[in-house]
Write a protein that holds these residues in place. Structure first.
Motif, PDB file in Angstrom:
ATOM      1  N   GLY A 183       0.974  -1.391   0.159  1.00 60.44           N
ATOM      2  CA  GLY A 183      -0.125   0.039   0.213  1.00 60.44           C
ATOM      3  C   GLY A 183       0.886   1.368  -0.078  1.00 60.44           C
ATOM      4  O   GLY A 183       0.698   2.362  -0.636  1.00 60.44           O
ATOM      5  N   ILE A 184       2.086   1.260   0.865  1.00 59.89           N
ATOM      6  CA  ILE A 184       2.730   2.383   0.735  1.00 59.89           C
ATOM      7  C   ILE A 184       3.526   2.701  -0.527  1.00 59.89           C
ATOM      8  O   ILE A 184       3.707   3.906  -1.044  1.00 59.89           O
ATOM      9  N   ILE A 185       3.927   1.487  -1.209  1.00 62.79           N
ATOM     10  CA  ILE A 185       4.588   1.656  -2.448  1.00 62.79           C
ATOM     11  C   ILE A 185       3.469   2.233  -3.333  1.00 62.79           C
ATOM     12  O   ILE A 185       3.872   2.962  -4.167  1.00 62.79           O
ATOM     13  N   MET A 186       2.334   1.848  -3.469  1.00 61.87           N
ATOM     14  CA  MET A 186       1.487   2.163  -4.259  1.00 61.87           C
ATOM     15  C   MET A 186       1.033   3.782  -4.042  1.00 61.87           C
ATOM     16  O   MET A 186       0.989   4.608  -5.087  1.00 61.87           O
ATOM     17  N   MET A 187       0.974   3.995  -2.965  1.00 58.54           N
ATOM     18  CA  MET A 187       0.781   5.585  -2.691  1.00 58.54           C
ATOM     19  C   MET A 187       2.013   6.630  -3.212  1.00 58.54           C
ATOM     20  O   MET A 187       1.837   7.377  -3.655  1.00 58.54           O
ATOM     21  N   SER A 188       3.165   5.877  -2.906  1.00 62.29           N
ATOM     22  CA  SER A 188       4.592   6.755  -3.403  1.00 62.29           C
ATOM     23  C   SER A 188       4.442   6.963  -4.762  1.00 62.29           C
ATOM     24  O   SER A 188       5.027   8.088  -5.420  1.00 62.29           O
ATOM     25  N   VAL A 189       4.122   5.738  -5.582  1.00 56.61           N
ATOM     26  CA  VAL A 189       4.177   5.904  -6.852  1.00 56.61           C
ATOM     27  C   VAL A 189       3.366   6.932  -7.587  1.00 56.61           C
ATOM     28  O   VAL A 189       3.634   7.764  -8.239  1.00 56.61           O
ATOM     29  N   TRP A 190       1.986   6.745  -6.976  1.00 51.17           N
ATOM     30  CA  TRP A 190       1.006   7.714  -7.222  1.00 51.17           C
ATOM     31  C   TRP A 190       1.341   9.059  -7.070  1.00 51.17           C
ATOM     32  O   TRP A 190       1.021  10.082  -7.847  1.00 51.17           O
ATOM     33  N   HIS A 191       1.965   9.314  -5.958  1.00 48.33           N
ATOM     34  CA  HIS A 191       2.397  10.884  -5.647  1.00 48.33           C
ATOM     35  C   HIS A 191       3.757  11.132  -6.129  1.00 48.33           C
ATOM     36  O   HIS A 191       3.681  12.491  -6.605  1.00 48.33           O
ATOM     37  N   ASP A 192       4.586  10.432  -6.660  1.00 42.21           N
ATOM     38  CA  ASP A 192       5.749  11.108  -7.096  1.00 42.21           C
ATOM     39  C   ASP A 192       5.832  10.859  -8.811  1.00 42.21           C
ATOM     40  O   ASP A 192       6.702  11.278  -9.472  1.00 42.21           O
ATOM     41  N   VAL A 193       4.988  10.140  -9.481  1.00 42.23           N
ATOM     42  CA  VAL A 193       5.223   9.892 -10.710  1.00 42.23           C
ATOM     43  C   VAL A 193       5.108  11.146 -11.614  1.00 42.23           C
ATOM     44  O   VAL A 193       5.808  11.309 -12.684  1.00 42.23           O
ATOM     45  N   GLY A 194       4.149  12.277 -11.228  1.00 38.10           N
ATOM     46  CA  GLY A 194       4.073  13.301 -12.061  1.00 38.10           C
ATOM     47  C   GLY A 194       5.130  14.078 -12.131  1.00 38.10           C
ATOM     48  O   GLY A 194       5.727  14.707 -13.148  1.00 38.10           O
ATOM     49  N   TYR A 195       6.326  13.941 -11.189  1.00 43.22           N
ATOM     50  CA  TYR A 195       7.365  14.852 -11.221  1.00 43.22           C
ATOM     51  C   TYR A 195       8.384  14.228 -12.320  1.00 43.22           C
ATOM     52  O   TYR A 195       9.092  15.008 -12.981  1.00 43.22           O
ATOM     53  N   TYR A 196       8.387  12.778 -12.380  1.00 43.62           N
ATOM     54  CA  TYR A 196       9.493  12.194 -13.356  1.00 43.62           C
ATOM     55  C   TYR A 196       8.719  12.401 -14.844  1.00 43.62           C
ATOM     56  O   TYR A 196       9.570  12.598 -15.779  1.00 43.62           O
ATOM     57  N   VAL A 197       7.576  12.538 -14.848  1.00 41.48           N
ATOM     58  CA  VAL A 197       6.611  12.592 -16.035  1.00 41.48           C
ATOM     59  C   VAL A 197       6.938  14.044 -16.863  1.00 41.48           C
ATOM     60  O   VAL A 197       7.564  14.131 -18.013  1.00 41.48           O
ATOM     61  N   ILE A 198       7.225  15.120 -15.832  1.00 38.03           N
ATOM     62  CA  ILE A 198       7.587  16.371 -16.166  1.00 38.03           C
ATOM     63  C   ILE A 198       9.193  16.497 -16.845  1.00 38.03           C
ATOM     64  O   ILE A 198       9.243  17.064 -17.775  1.00 38.03           O
ATOM     65  N   ILE A 199       9.811  15.704 -16.217  1.00 39.92           N
ATOM     66  CA  ILE A 199      11.239  15.623 -16.563  1.00 39.92           C
ATOM     67  C   ILE A 199      11.475  14.946 -17.896  1.00 39.92           C
ATOM     68  O   ILE A 199      12.202  15.502 -18.749  1.00 39.92           O
ATOM     69  N   ILE A 200      10.870  13.790 -17.825  1.00 41.39           N
ATOM     70  CA  ILE A 200      10.929  12.936 -19.228  1.00 41.39           C
ATOM     71  C   ILE A 200      10.344  13.780 -20.392  1.00 41.39           C
ATOM     72  O   ILE A 200      10.732  13.777 -21.552  1.00 41.39           O
TER      73      ILE A 200
END
Length: 315
Positions: A183-200
């Motif tokens: 559950g913590i991994i799922m939450m962390s992925v959802w929270h952080d993925v947008g940051y890496y989307v912007i960079i890529i």
């Protein structure tokens, strides 16, 4: 005679010019150092000195309640204790599981979303904002929302799993030692993925369109173009994101401390949470510093491996 006089005059002139240039350079350098001085002082006080102090404290035993008189040099005793400490060993295991799950999921999803946003979607700007919004949201509020979503008995996720997918015993999530870390991994992925989307996405938009046009002329499909052109051309960006995500995965703390406090048992305990526990709950500053040194060494090893891989695969 005139030639000799002219040569001497030229030499003197050159010396004067060099002296004046040297003076100007010295003034500029002094001015530059004066501008840098506030940030250098801040770096020294808040970064360099604490790092040196934590390295030294790792070889001591100190209870801050006793003041500086309570500092005792214990050499490698703290590191020997770590080997038999169930909490720290569980934290290292959980950190590795978290990192090996979080990093590929986050970067993989970010790559796919960036590719979709770059080519196939309308209203790109609102969608980018929507994807990036979780990252700038407070982790406390995000953790609270996910605790409600994954509530074992009446949470919407378990309600969907039981009513739509007919799962008789849906996961207990944060109160289960088996599912809490998931559950913590799922939450962390959802929270952080947008940051890496912007960079890529920013780097993806800078790629040459001529390569894509020639690939289209040769009859390459969208999937072939993505894996054989886009991914190789984004090699250095992907490695940068992987390195950053790996470092962040070993520094995870907020969501663990808010949601589970390392439980149930030691199932979600991570190294930073261990440092917090020993330093501010048991007041064993020296032992907490030793755990911090181990965390630093793990991050250093992983970062070095990723750097070597980047040099081999992208250059």
């Amino acid at each position: 005679m005139k030639k000799k006089l002219n040569k001497e005059f030229d030499k003197r002139l050159d010396k004067r010019m060099k002296k004046s240039l040297n003076k100007i350079q010295l003034r500029e350098e002094r001015a530059g150092y004066l501008f840098l001085l506030p940030s250098m002082i801040g770096t020294l006080i808040f970064i360099v000195i604490p790092i040196v102090m934590s390295l030294l404290l790792g070889f001591t035993e100190w209870n801050p309640m006793k003041g500086l008189a309570g500092v005792k040099w214990v050499a490698l005793a703290n590191f020997k204790e770590v080997i038999s400490d169930d909490r720290v060993l569980a934290a290292i295991h959980n950190n590795l599981v978290y990192s090996l799950s979080y990093v590929p999921l986050t970067i993989g999803i970010a790559l796919i979303l960036a590719a979709v946003l770059n080519r196939f979607v309308f209203c790109k700007i609102p969608l980018r904002m929507m994807i990036f919004m979780p990252y700038i949201s407070s982790l406390v509020s995000v953790a609270t929302v996910w605790m409600v979503l994954l509530y074992p008995d009446r949470g919407p996720v378990n309600a969907i799993l039981s009513s739509v997918f007919h799962i008789a015993n849906p996961p207990k999530w944060f109160i289960s030692s088996k599912w809490a870390l998931v559950g913590i991994i799922m939450m962390s992925v959802w929270h952080d993925v947008g940051y890496y989307v912007i960079i890529i996405l920013a780097n993806m938009q800078g790629l040459s369109r001529e390569v894509y046009e020639s690939a289209a002329v040769d009859g390459a499909s969208a999937v072939q173009t993505f894996f054989r052109i886009t991914v190789p051309m984004l090699g250095s960006t992907i490695f940068f994101c992987v390195t950053l995500a790996t470092i962040n995965s070993f520094k995870v703390f907020d969501q663990v401390n808010i949601i589970t406090e390392g439980g149930p048992g030691f199932s979600t305990t991570v190294l930073v949470q261990c440092i917090y526990y020993y330093a501010f709950k048991e007041y064993r500053i020296g032992y907490a510093a030793a755990v911090a040194i181990i965390l630093f060494l793990i991050i250093f090893v992983f970062s070095s491996i990723l750097q070597k891989l980047e040099e081999k695969l992208t250059y």
